[in-house]
Scaffold this motif. Structure first.
Motif, short mmCIF file in Angstrom:
data_model
loop_
_atom_site.label_atom_id
_atom_site.label_comp_id
_atom_site.label_asym_id
_atom_site.label_seq_id
_atom_site.Cartn_x
_atom_site.Cartn_y
_atom_site.Cartn_z
N ASP A 198 0.85 -1.18 0.00
CA ASP A 198 0.00 0.00 0.00
C ASP A 198 0.89 1.23 0.00
OD1 ASP A 198 -1.64 2.22 0.93
OD2 ASP A 198 -3.17 0.71 1.33
N LYS A 199 0.76 2.06 -1.02
CA LYS A 199 1.63 3.22 -1.15
C LYS A 199 1.40 4.25 -0.05
CE LYS A 199 2.13 2.83 -6.17
NZ LYS A 199 1.94 3.50 -7.49
N GLU A 200 0.19 4.34 0.46
CA GLU A 200 -0.12 5.34 1.48
C GLU A 200 0.36 4.91 2.87
OE1 GLU A 200 -4.23 6.27 1.36
OE2 GLU A 200 -4.16 7.12 -0.68
N THR A 201 0.12 3.65 3.23
CA THR A 201 0.46 3.18 4.58
C THR A 201 1.77 2.41 4.63
OG1 THR A 201 -0.78 1.11 4.28
CG2 THR A 201 -2.00 3.02 5.11
N SER A 202 2.29 2.03 3.47
CA SER A 202 3.52 1.19 3.38
C SER A 202 3.30 -0.21 3.92
CB SER A 202 4.69 1.85 4.10
OG SER A 202 5.06 3.06 3.45
N MET A 203 2.04 -0.58 4.20
CA MET A 203 1.74 -1.94 4.63
C MET A 203 1.93 -2.90 3.46
SD MET A 203 0.84 -1.96 7.83
CE MET A 203 0.22 -0.88 9.13
N VAL A 204 2.39 -4.10 3.78
CA VAL A 204 2.66 -5.11 2.75
C VAL A 204 1.79 -6.33 3.02
CG1 VAL A 204 4.39 -6.62 1.71
CG2 VAL A 204 5.02 -4.29 2.41
N ASN A 205 1.07 -6.76 2.01
CA ASN A 205 0.28 -7.99 2.10
C ASN A 205 0.99 -9.09 1.34
OD1 ASN A 205 -1.90 -9.93 0.82
ND2 ASN A 205 -2.84 -9.07 2.65
N ILE A 206 1.24 -10.19 2.00
CA ILE A 206 1.91 -11.33 1.37
C ILE A 206 1.00 -12.54 1.47
CG2 ILE A 206 3.16 -11.78 3.54
CD1 ILE A 206 5.38 -13.06 1.87
N SER A 207 0.82 -13.24 0.36
CA SER A 207 -0.09 -14.40 0.36
C SER A 207 0.49 -15.52 -0.51
CB SER A 207 -1.48 -14.01 -0.15
OG SER A 207 -1.41 -13.59 -1.50
N ILE A 208 0.10 -16.73 -0.16
CA ILE A 208 0.50 -17.93 -0.89
C ILE A 208 -0.74 -18.77 -1.15
CG2 ILE A 208 1.65 -20.17 -0.66
CD1 ILE A 208 3.62 -18.17 -1.44
N GLN A 209 -0.86 -19.30 -2.37
CA GLN A 209 -1.92 -20.23 -2.71
C GLN A 209 -1.34 -21.63 -2.86
OE1 GLN A 209 -4.36 -19.02 -6.00
NE2 GLN A 209 -4.50 -16.91 -5.30
N HIS A 210 -2.07 -22.62 -2.34
CA HIS A 210 -1.59 -24.00 -2.46
C HIS A 210 -2.76 -24.96 -2.27
CE1 HIS A 210 0.88 -27.63 -1.69
NE2 HIS A 210 1.80 -26.98 -2.38
N TYR A 211 -2.55 -26.19 -2.72
CA TYR A 211 -3.57 -27.22 -2.53
C TYR A 211 -3.80 -27.50 -1.05
CZ TYR A 211 -2.83 -28.17 -7.50
OH TYR A 211 -2.73 -28.06 -8.87
N SER A 212 -2.74 -27.42 -0.25
CA SER A 212 -2.85 -27.65 1.18
C SER A 212 -2.90 -26.33 1.93
CB SER A 212 -1.66 -28.47 1.69
OG SER A 212 -1.60 -28.46 3.10
N PRO A 213 -3.92 -26.10 2.76
CA PRO A 213 -3.97 -24.84 3.53
C PRO A 213 -2.85 -24.75 4.55
CG PRO A 213 -5.71 -26.35 4.24
CD PRO A 213 -5.09 -26.96 3.03
N TYR A 214 -2.39 -25.90 5.04
CA TYR A 214 -1.32 -25.91 6.03
C TYR A 214 0.02 -25.53 5.39
CZ TYR A 214 -4.64 -28.16 9.15
OH TYR A 214 -5.74 -28.42 9.93
N ILE A 215 0.25 -26.03 4.19
CA ILE A 215 1.49 -25.66 3.48
C ILE A 215 1.46 -24.19 3.10
CG2 ILE A 215 2.76 -25.99 1.31
CD1 ILE A 215 2.18 -28.93 1.48
N ALA A 216 0.32 -23.69 2.67
CA ALA A 216 0.21 -22.27 2.32
C ALA A 216 0.56 -21.40 3.53
CB ALA A 216 -1.21 -21.96 1.84
N LYS A 217 0.02 -21.75 4.70
CA LYS A 217 0.32 -20.98 5.91
C LYS A 217 1.78 -21.11 6.30
CE LYS A 217 0.22 -20.32 10.62
NZ LYS A 217 1.19 -20.72 11.64
N GLN A 218 2.32 -22.32 6.19
CA GLN A 218 3.72 -22.54 6.55
C GLN A 218 4.66 -21.74 5.67
OE1 GLN A 218 5.27 -24.99 9.16
NE2 GLN A 218 6.37 -23.11 8.71
#
Length: 335
Positions: A198-218
């Motif tokens: 976000d250019k205004e707040t400098s907050m960064v969103n990072i996300s991962i997609q995967h078949y396993s929700p546990y692997i995505a979170k890890q």
């Protein structure tokens, strides 16, 4: 034949019609109505073809949607870590920036630049290669077919990878290799990773997609930890080199003012080392931690079925119209 006789023939055999704009408009309207009725009749006469083809597309789209495995997305919200040590460096920058630059010491205190650099490092091939080697994610990245919810385990495609023997067996054409290269793997990884700042707040969103929700979170957790370690290591190495250089310059100079400056610079670099040692969240602070998602992110199965129905209906109508015009052309050709 006389002119009088000719006029009589013309009057008897020729019907004179006066063409006006109103007549043309009415004629076009009648033709449009007739064409529309014909078109509707043609479609209605082929209603069973339309129903059949649409049903086939609908059933096929349902089976296709159900065959797609669920994909889950885990995400975290990050904020740039505050760099208190930058305050002291900034105070020295205006006075001694020239000498400090000769020592390779950065007095700018550009926190935003460090955040941007961390994001670019996350996308880099070098960081990805280290990430793969450190966590051994290549099979989970390139060979997973689906996730077994009951056993909480991933199912690998045995035509690509044999987990028991840790062997890659896929059949590929050059320049691809049996074991996926880092170039191929990072292209796949980029499709799963999303980084948004976000250019205004400098907050960064990072996300991962995967078949396993546990692997995505890890993977999200690993990425955050590894980028903090990476940036910490870089700053520590830079500070240690700067301190070594500054100490060597102290031994060479006899000017008291220069020695005072050099000691101040060493003090600031020592603070950098201290912050690097005590902070785990060195460049990014976690505002909202990654969670194991309960609901899938995709596929949108209902949307796939709706699109299948619409596509089937359009194809069916086209088939009916093509058959009609083709039969008319054949009939007219025979005549």
């Amino acid at each position: 034949m006389t002119d009088n006789n000719l006029n009589e023939v013309n009057k008897d055999n020729i019907r004179y019609v006066m063409i006006t704009p109103e007549n043309l408009q009415n004629s076009d309207a009648d033709n449009d109505e007739i064409d529309f009725r014909k078109l509707w009749n043609v479609i209605w006469s082929g209603k069973w073809i339309i129903i059949g083809v649409t049903a086939i597309f609908t059933i096929a789209s349902i089976f296709y949607a159900l065959s797609l495995p669920n994909i889950y997305k885990s995400e975290a919200l990050l904020a740039p870590a505050n760099s208190e040590q930058q305050g002291g460096l900034g105070a020295l920058a205006s006075q001694f920036g020239g000498l400090a630059s000769l020592a390779g010491v950065n007095l700018g205190g550009a926190k935003a630049d460090k955040t941007d650099m961390a994001i670019e490092i996350l996308k880099s091939r070098e960081f990805f290669s280290q990430f793969v080697d450190r966590h051994n994610i290549l099979p989970d990245l390139m060979a997973v077919k689906e996730w077994d919810r009951i056993n909480n385990s991933v199912i690998y495609d045995t035509e690509i990878y044999l987990p028991k023997s840790d062997e890659w067996v896929r059949q590929v054409k050059p320049p691809r290799q049996i074991k996926p290269s880092m170039q191929e793997a990072i292209e796949t990884f980029k499709n799963l990773l999303n980084l948004a700042k976000d250019k205004e707040t400098s907050m960064v969103n990072i996300s991962i997609q995967h078949y396993s929700p546990y692997i995505a979170k890890q993977w999200v957790d690993w990425l955050i930890r590894d980028i903090n370690l990476n940036m910490k290591s870089r700053d520590k190495q830079e500070a240690e080199k700067s301190i070594a250089y500054l100490q060597s310059q102290i031994e060479k100079t006899t000017i008291t003012e220069h020695k005072t400056l050099l000691y101040q610079l060493i003090e600031e670099q020592t603070k950098t080392l201290m912050f690097a040692e005590v902070r785990d969240e060195y460049v990014f602070k976690t505002i909202d931690s990654a969670l194991v998602p309960e609901l899938k992110a995709k596929p949108k199965r209902a949307l796939i079925v709706v699109l299948g129905v619409l596509l089937g209906g359009m194809v069916a109508v086209m088939i009916v119209l093509i058959r009609y015009f083709a039969s008319n052309k054949t009939t007219n050709g025979d005549r």
